[in-house]
Design an enzyme around this catalytic site. Structure first.
Site, mmCIF file in Angstrom:
data_model
loop_
_atom_site.group_PDB
_atom_site.id
_atom_site.type_symbol
_atom_site.label_atom_id
_atom_site.label_comp_id
_atom_site.label_asym_id
_atom_site.label_seq_id
_atom_site.Cartn_x
_atom_site.Cartn_y
_atom_site.Cartn_z
ATOM 1 C CB SER A 240 -0.965 -0.003 1.191
ATOM 2 O OG SER A 240 -0.372 -0.536 2.330
ATOM 3 C CG HIS B 58 -3.533 -0.763 -2.961
ATOM 4 N ND1 HIS B 58 -3.872 0.542 -2.732
ATOM 5 C CD2 HIS B 58 -3.393 -1.328 -1.731
ATOM 6 C CE1 HIS B 58 -3.941 0.764 -1.429
ATOM 7 N NE2 HIS B 58 -3.664 -0.349 -0.815
ATOM 8 C CD GLU C 190 -5.388 3.148 -5.305
ATOM 9 O OE1 GLU C 190 -5.716 4.325 -5.285
ATOM 10 O OE2 GLU C 190 -4.451 2.705 -4.590
ATOM 11 C CG ASN D 91 -4.290 4.206 1.243
ATOM 12 O OD1 ASN D 91 -5.498 4.320 1.432
ATOM 13 N ND2 ASN D 91 -3.651 3.048 1.374
#
Ligand code: NAI
Length: 707
Positions: free
Chosen positions: A414, A435, A447, A485
């Site tokens: 991540s 991801h 992702e 994120n």
């Protein structure tokens, strides 16, 4: 007649066929074509009854959604459906509508104007307009209660959920199910009813119920909508429109429906939901990767690491029918991972999601292992071990050694660089980031992280794979935190600052859930584990720029062992059912810590809370867009809608900013910059678009844009 509609005769029965592939949408030309056919049929004494059917794979899947946009901008094409529906219903020769595939939205409205409906048992009907922030606009709310009853009509128009043919038969929407040959069955039905007096749906009132029951139905529907679809206009409008059907003559009810439909059509909510609809399709278009790019067949897979993510990913792959090797470092971890998978499947069976047998088949596809022995045969490996670069590089080196040439090597990291990870292999072109979001077997977002060497075939394969795994794959660039994120950091940072500056913990969460977020930012932290961010912040502390303000209360909570739900305490405290209650101790602790830090607390409004959290998110989104880590603003929206609980009726963060107006957003960001310093430096793209009076949606479509 237009070439979208054909008309033939079969021994006294006219067959009108709609041919507007792929889904026979009611685009301009289709209603006109049906209308012309009916005119000819009316003149033809040899025709005794009419069958209306769809060519290709479906009846009519709905309106042409682009038309809604044209209507909203005052430029509708064609006369719409209403006059045609009256003409069908007034036809002196019975019209039998034959349904296969789907009759959704305008498709069902068209079908309900017929005198009879027959359907294949695999067909589905529904009024899904509410999912686009709309209500049926061609008398669907007036005819459906007349066929299916008031309660059913309310349910279908407010939920938008499809109804299978068998249920539709039970409800009275469909008159007969046909096996195998739909056309032959419909023609046979037509012969049975030819020459008989045909019922007009709009004149039927036997299912419109009585006042007392209806009062009850509408009030409980409004209560449910207020709870489950809070703040949404369309479900409430749909209830009112069906209510009109029970209280006034058909023509008057149609006028009420029209007015409510127009209100919805011009609402921002509908525009946002239509934006989401098109953005979900747009996300698959990658400018430098043509549709014809070869896809690598993925028939088997392996997952390294059976922890939180690895276990979930193995389930996702097994659920899609792939055999999966699941590798762990030691037997205890492997046993733990498998036990969790088994428990998840058992819970799904208990909740009735699928039968025991399906769970067993899926579980059987997962082969636990402690070695790389069988990795040489798999087409795809997804690594999901602890987040540490050295460990990941070591694992990729090993994968490079054991996997066959052509196998895709993916990491679920991540935060780490895909390029760094790829550099430990001899085939960086076959390395990519996948991801997943937690829980991987539930969250729709994936992702797909493009490394600088990732090949087009590998990217195209992962994009396609995301679909077969039931995920929404979004291609993103390789920057820290990728897209989701990276933006979430500033969003949660502001939530923490606000608490430190004096906002109540629940006030922060309530302001954002009031905006429509599935959960407030602090409660989300508790769910994901506050320690995750804490560990990352510790690891990257050396990158912090001195003099730039950092939140500290959350780290202090972690130092006290308050990691969130998993430790029974974080921003909130939790009972053994993981139900949150406010914890006055945290408020007290935060007050003490900020006193020591010399911060003077103040009253903070809900408006400031949402502006600060959301504009921090948007400002970072603007940087990502400008730096090219997302292909389009709408891709960022799709990420936030599918991975972060952003409300669909707001269209996603970038779309939301466009609806507020970038000038207003930018002015506020400048204000926060003056008040709070460098972390609020306005993104250059935000400033430029605001100055030029443009929107994020225009970016990439401008002349000479890099995206
Ligand atoms: P976890 O700690 O639950 O699981 C990691 C697993 O990897 C452990 O079971 C460990 O025994 C195993 N492992 C370590 N070395 C191994 C080796 N050499 N061979 C096989 N297995 C080995 O961690 P989690 O949360 O599942 O995270 C995994 C990855 O997914 C990390 O890169 C993380 O950043 C990423 N991620 C985590 C999310 C989350 O919400 N937990 C969300 C998205 C990505």
């Amino acid at each position: 007649m237009t070439d979208l509609v054909q008309f033939t005769k079969d021994n006294g029965i006219a067959v009108i066929t709609i041919n507007n592939p792929p889904v026979n949408a009611l685009s301009p030309g289709v209603p006109e074509g049906i209308s012309e056919a009916l005119d000819q049929i009316a003149q033809d004494d040899t025709v005794k009854a009419v069958v209306l059917i769809g060519g290709g794979r479906t009846f009519v899947a709905g309106a042409d959604i682009k038309e809604f946009g044209r209507m909203a901008s005052g430029k509708p094409r064609g006369a719409g459906l209403l006059p045609l529906l009256l003409k069908i219903e007034d036809s002196s020769k019975p019209v039998i509508v034959a349904i296969h595939g789907t009759a959704f939205g305008g498709g069902l409205e068209l079908a309900m104007a017929g005198h009879y409906r027959v359907a294949l048992s695999s067909a589905q009907v529904g009024q899904p307009e509410v999912k686009l922030g709309l209500i049926p606009g061609a008398a669907g709310t007036q005819r459906l209660p007349r066929l299916a009853g008031v309660a059913r009509a309310v349910e279908m128009c407010t939920s938008g959920n499809p109804v299978k043919a068998e249920e539709a038969l039970k409800f009275g929407i469909v008159d007969r199910l046909i096996e195998d040959d739909l056309l032959a069955g419909a023609v046979a039905f037509a012969r049975e009813v030819a020459g008989k007096c045909a019922p007009k749906t709009r004149e039927r009132d036997e299912k419109l119920g009585n006042v007392a029951d209806n009062v009850q139905i509408f009030s409980s529907a409004r209560e449910t909508a207020a709870k489950k679809q809070c703040g949404l206009i369309a479900p409430v409008a749909a209830i009112s429109a069906v209510e009109a059907a029970t209280k006034m003559p058909f023509e008057e009810g149609c006028k009420v429906e029209q007015k409510l439909f127009i209100d919805c059509l011009f609402s921002q909510q509908s525009k946002s939901l239509i934006h989401v609809f098109f953005s979900e399709r747009e996300v698959n278009k990658i400018p430098d990767i043509p549709k014809e790019t070869p896809i690598i067949p993925v028939k088997s897979a392996a997952v390294v690491g059976a922890g939180t993510m690895g276990g979930g990913i193995a389930m996702v792959l097994a659920n899609a029918g792939l055999p999966v090797l699941l590798k762990e470092a030691d037997q205890a971890a492997l046993d733990r991972g498998l036990a969790t998978i088994q428990l998840n499947y058992a819970n799904s069976v208990k909740r009735g999601r699928f039968p025991q047998q399906v769970a067993e088949e899926r579980l059987k596809r997962i082969t636990p292992t402690l070695t790389y022995d069988d990795f040489s045969s798999v087409d795809l490996v997804i690594e999901a071990v602890f987040e540490g670069l050295a460990l990941k590089k070591e694992i990729f080196k090993e994968l490079d050694r054991v996997c066959k040439p052509g196998a895709i090597l993916a990491s679920n990291t991540s935060t780490l660089s895909i390029d760094e990870i790829a550099s430990s292999t001899s085939r960086p072109d076959f390395v990519i980031g996948t991801h997943f979001f937690s829980p991987a077997n539930v969250m729709r977002l994936l992702e797909i992280v493009r490394g600088k060497a990732s090949s087009k075939e590998v990217i195209a394969t992962c994009m396609q794979l995301s679909k077969s795994l039931g995920k929404v794959g979004v291609l993103v660039g390789n920057c820290r935190g990728f897209v989701g994120n990276r933006m979430f950091g500033p969003y949660r940072r502001e939530a923490q600052f606000l608490v430190e500056e004096g906002a109540g913990i629940e006030d922060v969460d309530q302001a954002l859930s009031g905006f429509g977020m599935a959960m407030g930012p602090l409660a989300t932290g508790d769910l994901a584990g506050l320690d995750v961010g804490w560990r990352i912040r510790k690891e990257y502390r050396h990158l912090e720029v001195p003099g730039i303000r950092q939140p500290f209360a959350e780290d202090r909570l972690c130092e006290l062992g308050r990691y969130g739900q998993k430790t029974g305490a974080g921003w909130y405290k939790y009972d053994d059912q993981r139900r949150a209650t406010p914890d006055p101790l945290v408020t007290e602790l935060v007050r003490k810590w900020v006193d020591e830090a010399g911060i003077v607390q103040r009253q903070i409004s809900a408006g400031e809370i949402t502006d600060r959290c959301l504009y921090a998110l948007i400002n970072e989104g603007a940087r990502i867009l400008e730096e090219g880590y997302a292909l389009r603003a709408s891709d960022i929206d799709i990420i936030y809608l599918n991975g972060y609980g952003f409300p669909a009726h707001r269209g996603g963060p970038m779309w939301y900013a466009d609806t507020v107006g970038l000038k207003q957003v930018c002015d506020r960001v400048f204000e926060f910059h003056r008040q709070h310093g460098e972390i609020w430096r306005p993104a250059p793209l935000l400033k430029r678009l605001a100055d030029e009076g443009k929107r994020f949606a225009d970016f990439g479509k401008e002349e000479g844009a890099a995206a």
